[in-house]
Design a protein around this motif. Structure first.
Motif, short mmCIF file in Angstrom:
data_model
loop_
_atom_site.label_atom_id
_atom_site.label_comp_id
_atom_site.label_asym_id
_atom_site.label_seq_id
_atom_site.Cartn_x
_atom_site.Cartn_y
_atom_site.Cartn_z
N GLU A 1 11.02 62.57 18.85
CA GLU A 1 11.75 63.84 18.80
C GLU A 1 12.21 64.22 20.22
O GLU A 1 13.33 64.69 20.40
CB GLU A 1 10.82 64.91 18.24
CG GLU A 1 11.53 65.93 17.39
CD GLU A 1 10.59 66.50 16.32
OE1 GLU A 1 9.48 66.97 16.70
OE2 GLU A 1 10.96 66.48 15.14
N HIS B 1 15.02 61.70 21.44
CA HIS B 1 16.31 61.87 20.74
C HIS B 1 16.63 63.35 20.51
O HIS B 1 17.27 63.69 19.52
CB HIS B 1 16.27 61.14 19.39
CG HIS B 1 16.11 59.65 19.50
ND1 HIS B 1 17.11 58.82 19.94
CD2 HIS B 1 15.05 58.84 19.23
CE1 HIS B 1 16.68 57.55 19.93
NE2 HIS B 1 15.44 57.55 19.50
N TRP C 1 15.98 57.56 13.75
CA TRP C 1 16.51 58.59 14.65
C TRP C 1 17.89 58.23 15.17
O TRP C 1 18.75 59.08 15.33
CB TRP C 1 15.57 58.81 15.83
CG TRP C 1 14.93 60.17 15.81
CD1 TRP C 1 15.52 61.34 16.21
CD2 TRP C 1 13.63 60.53 15.36
NE1 TRP C 1 14.64 62.38 16.05
CE2 TRP C 1 13.47 61.91 15.54
CE3 TRP C 1 12.56 59.79 14.84
CZ2 TRP C 1 12.30 62.59 15.20
CZ3 TRP C 1 11.40 60.46 14.51
CH2 TRP C 1 11.27 61.85 14.68
N ASP D 1 16.16 57.61 5.78
CA ASP D 1 17.04 58.42 6.62
C ASP D 1 18.35 58.68 5.88
O ASP D 1 18.65 58.02 4.89
CB ASP D 1 17.28 57.77 7.99
CG ASP D 1 18.15 56.52 7.92
OD1 ASP D 1 19.31 56.62 7.50
OD2 ASP D 1 17.66 55.43 8.31
#
Length: 150
Positions: free
Chosen positions: A24, A27, A63, A87
């Motif tokens: 987190e 990115h 991500w 995702d």
């Protein structure tokens, strides 16, 4: 029993939470929301560093490609645990999925592409008596299914 030599029982939820916190931050500009849906107390029989490498590669991929969200769930299936990472990115065609799991094949040269992460994750999974499968996600992106012994 299955699992590589020296494999320990690792708690999945905290391992995943730690990786998600790191990714987190890396990115942060992508603004992706990641959901850790792994039940507490679920364990896999795996070297902790190998587990981090497998999950890290799969999450990092998520991500890079997700539009807005990543979802991780896990269920027990007999003597295995199935970890499912979804995702909502562009996903991969069946042909691209075949290429993505072969070491050294690059699907995409920009952004580091899918590079070596997926083949390495697959090899580590197999070393531990598990498997890695890629398929289309209900979120419309990519679904990675990592099976490991529990």
């Amino acid at each position: 029993s299955p699992g590589a030599p020296g494999a320990l029982k690792v708690e999945l939820r905290p391992a995943l939470a730690a990786l998600m916190a790191v990714l987190e931050r890396i990115h942060i500009e992508r603004g992706v929301v990641a959901d850790n849906g792994i039940p507490p107390d679920m364990t896999v029989k795996c070297d902790p560093q190998d587990l981090d490498e497998m999950l890290g590669n799969l999450l990092d991929n998520g991500w890079k490609w997700a539009k807005s969200r990543i979802s991780v769930q896990a269920t027990q299936e007999g003597s295995d645990v199935s970890i499912v990472i979804d995702d909502d990115g562009p996903g991969l065609s069946p042909e691209e999925i075949d290429i993505a799991l072969v070491r050294g094949q690059r699907l995409d040269e920009r952004e580091g592409g899918h590079g070596f992460g997926l083949p390495i994750a697959r090899e580590l999974a197999e070393l531990h008596g598990g498997s890695l499968e890629l398929t289309a996600s209900p979120l419309e992106g990519l679904r990675a299914i990592l099976m490991l012994p529990r």
